[in-house]
Write an enzyme that holds these catalytic residues in place. Structure first.
Site, PDB file in Angstrom:
ATOM      1  N   GLY A 157       5.105  -1.056   2.790  1.00  0.00           N
ATOM      2  CA  GLY A 157       4.290   0.127   2.561  1.00  0.00           C
ATOM      3  C   GLY A 157       5.105   1.407   2.457  1.00  0.00           C
ATOM      4  N   HIS A 217       0.816  -1.212   0.000  1.00  0.00           N
ATOM      5  CA  HIS A 217       0.000   0.000   0.000  1.00  0.00           C
ATOM      6  C   HIS A 217       0.854   1.268   0.000  1.00  0.00           C
ATOM      7  CE1 HIS A 217       0.710   0.946   4.278  1.00  0.00           C
ATOM      8  NE2 HIS A 217       0.683  -0.359   4.465  1.00  0.00           N
ATOM      9  N   ASP A 218       0.417   2.235  -0.784  1.00  0.00           N
ATOM     10  CA  ASP A 218       0.995   3.584  -0.822  1.00  0.00           C
ATOM     11  C   ASP A 218       2.440   3.602  -1.302  1.00  0.00           C
ATOM     12  OD1 ASP A 218      -1.288   5.256   0.455  1.00  0.00           O
ATOM     13  OD2 ASP A 218      -1.026   3.546   1.796  1.00  0.00           O
TER      14      ASP A 218
END
Length: 262
Positions: A139, A121-122
């Site tokens: 992440g 994520h991200d």
């Protein structure tokens, strides 16, 4: 007409360009958008609010747009955005973003992403990167243009890797890697600068010499980081042809949050 195999399950709300090809047993969710000329192999799952650009080649057995592996995630409408002309090999996993950190995972253009790569994520993967088999991005990792990552390498959350850097096989990347550097190992160590990569990208001899000097200032002369910065800034004034490369290094060092690989 879009070429969708009879066994594929494509939600009627998904937006696929008429030139998209979808292989057998693939599942595509309602919030997915896929651009012109992209091919999707067999047994893929593409879900979430995922946007995929044009002329990507996505091989079989990929999971793209699944919810993030973050215990705080509670179903918020976050995104995954993939650009154009990427090759994504088998068994890769790309996750949506999480709220509070931008909420968007991005992959740029012309990336070569090999089997079993995980993009959490991200993360933000720029353009022209090469991620070898079993590359794992935790992440919030940022990879700049032309980064190369060797197989079986793990990159710690919030780490940034600068443009034209190369990370060797089976490395543990826990600190930021400045542009142009060549690193590997566990613990990670700087082995030199990515001279072969720069030559392949048609860097002039003057630019390569400037990168060599930046490497010396950072790693070979026993200077503090602040002293090295001063020397690098002076290098940009002395060699205008290399000013953009020097500016990129100065910006990277100023923005580094985890300390740089030494």
């Amino acid at each position: 007409m879009t070429q969708v195999h009879a066994t594929a399950l494509v939600d009627p709300a998904a937006e696929l360009d008429s030139s998209v090809s979808v292989g057998p047993y693939t599942v595509i969710g309602p919030h997915v958008k896929v651009g012109a000329g992209t091919t999707i192999g067999a047994h893929c799952v593409i879900e979430g609010r995922t946007t995929i650009g044009a002329h990507n080649r996505i091989f079989q057995f990929n999971s793209i747009g699944a919810v993030p592996q973050d215990k705080k995630y509670a179903g918020e409408p976050t995104e995954l955005i993939i650009g154009d002309h990427n090759t994504i090999r088998e068994f890769c996993t790309f996750n949506l973003g999480v709220p509070g950190a931008g909420g968007v995972t991005t992959v740029g253009n012309h990336n070569w992403i090999m089997a079993y790569t995980h993009i959490a994520h991200d993360c933000h993967v720029a353009n022209h990167t090469t991620l070898a088999n079993n590359t794992t991005l935790a992440g919030h990792v940022n990879l700049a243009d032309w980064v190369t990552v060797g197989g079986l390498t793990g990159i710690h959350q919030f780490v940034s890797v600068g443009a034209h850097a190369m990370v060797g096989f089976a490395s543990a990347v826990t600190q930021d890697v400045p542009p142009f550097m060549l690193v590997d190992g566990n613990p990670l160590a700087v082995r030199g600068f990515n001279q072969v990569g720069l030559r392949r990208r048609d860097f002039s001899q003057a630019r390569i010499s400037a990168v060599k000097q930046m490497h010396k200032l950072l790693y070979r002369q026993g200077l503090t980081l602040e002293q090295a910065r001063v020397g690098i800034e002076a290098l940009g004034q002395e060699t205008p042809e290399c000013a953009e490369d020097v500016d990129m290094m100065i910006r990277f060092l100023a923005a580094a949050t985890r300390g740089i690989a030494r």
